[in-house]
Design a protein around this motif. Structure first.
Motif, PDB file in Angstrom:
ATOM      1  N   GLU A  88       0.816  -1.210   0.000  1.00 27.53           N
ATOM      2  CA  GLU A  88       0.000   0.000   0.000  1.00 27.53           C
ATOM      3  C   GLU A  88       0.852   1.263   0.000  1.00 27.53           C
ATOM      4  O   GLU A  88       0.386   2.319  -0.412  1.00 27.53           O
ATOM      5  N   PRO A 135       1.779   0.948  -4.623  1.00 34.74           N
ATOM      6  CA  PRO A 135       0.979  -0.127  -5.216  1.00 34.74           C
ATOM      7  C   PRO A 135       1.173  -0.339  -6.719  1.00 34.74           C
ATOM      8  O   PRO A 135       0.556  -1.244  -7.285  1.00 34.74           O
ATOM      9  N   ARG A 163      -2.924  -7.610  -6.132  1.00 38.73           N
ATOM     10  CA  ARG A 163      -3.060  -7.159  -4.751  1.00 38.73           C
ATOM     11  C   ARG A 163      -4.408  -7.578  -4.173  1.00 38.73           C
ATOM     12  O   ARG A 163      -4.486  -8.004  -3.008  1.00 38.73           O
ATOM     13  N   ARG A 172      -0.459  -3.850   4.345  1.00 40.86           N
ATOM     14  CA  ARG A 172       0.180  -2.759   5.086  1.00 40.86           C
ATOM     15  C   ARG A 172       1.178  -3.291   6.109  1.00 40.86           C
ATOM     16  O   ARG A 172       1.676  -2.520   6.934  1.00 40.86           O
TER      17      ARG A 172
END
Length: 264
Positions: free
Chosen positions: A144, A147, A169, A180
């Motif tokens: 994140e 990306p 993703r 994250r």
């Protein structure tokens, strides 16, 4: 790791492209990892545990560094890519469910915890395996934070690459990957009781290794991408052709390396 579909590791070692991925991940990141490992105590006579080793690159390098008076243990839930006679010990082990396999001066895991559903339990196991004064080195991506597949989205090929990266993703998130997780590592190591916690990040942009890793990953996930519906065969073929032709400056999410010491 739980074998049910929601938590099945998307980039499974059993898939045929896994060996290619190990090669290019090593090309991109081994220098970074071994630089940290050397500073943290991987030297002649040290005992090291390589968690979720995957391929042989890091275990072989650690075995060379510790020499005949040291010991390297390489573990994974799938050890099929590890050599039994390359100077390190191989053990089938699930860091999220099995107890620590001994005590060590340095414990290392790269691109492992981000995919483990019970990350807290896995981290506890690794900390418990440290000798007093020993170091834990954990390296994971934070997709994140960055990306994109192509930072410079200048044309249709770059936009297509970024659409496919978003689709990958999403597939990873559905399988329990914390996108994250990398940024949480320093705080997680402090919460686990480690001292002298610090971190750095490495962010490759462009080059043959990034391109070859992208190709292997997309080929590995082709069926998953088609099933999920964000891309068709033609779009995937066009992307792979652009990668093979060297038309894209591909990049990866930052690899965040965090380390801490078990108090003596």
């Amino acid at each position: 790791m739980n074998a049910s579909k929601p938590h099945r590791y998307l980039l499974d070692n059993a898939r045929t492209e896994a060996g290619e991925r190990f090669t290019w991940i090593s090309e991109l990141f081994d220098g970074v990892t071994l630089g940290h490992a050397g500073r943290l105590g991987v030297r002649e006579g040290a005992r090291c545990w390589e968690v979720g080793a995957g391929g042989p690159g890091i275990p072989e390098a650690l075995a060379t560094a510790v020499g005949p008076t040291g010991h390297v243990l390489a573990t994974d839930i799938d050890t099929s890519w590890l050599a039994e006679d390359a100077g390190y010990e191989v053990l089938r082990h699930d860091v999220a469910t099995d107890p620590p396999p001994g005590t060590f001066d340095v414990v290392h895991a790269r691109l492992v915890l981000v995919h483990v559903p019970d990350r807290a339990r896995a981290l506890e196991t690794m900390v418990a395996a440290l000798r007093p004064g020993g170091f834990l080195l954990v390296e994971d991506a934070d997709t994140e934070l960055q990306p994109l597949a192509c930072l410079d989205e200048t044309g249709s090929a770059q936009r297509r690459a970024n659409r496919l990266r978003r689709a990958v993703r999403e597939l990873m998130a559905r399988r329990g990957t914390d996108l994250r997780f990398g940024r949480t590592l320093p705080n997680a190591l402090r919460a686990a009781g480690l001292a002298d916690v610090a971190a750095s990040a490495f962010f490759p942009v462009g080059g043959a290794a990034c391109a070859r890793l992208e190709s292997a990953t997309v080929r590995m996930l082709r069926a998953d991408l088609l099933e999920a519906g964000p891309a068709d065969d033609g779009e995937i073929d066009a992307h792979l052709a652009a990668v093979d032709a060297g038309e894209l400056d591909l990049t990866l999410a930052p690899l965040i390396s965090a380390w801490g010491r078990r108090p003596a």
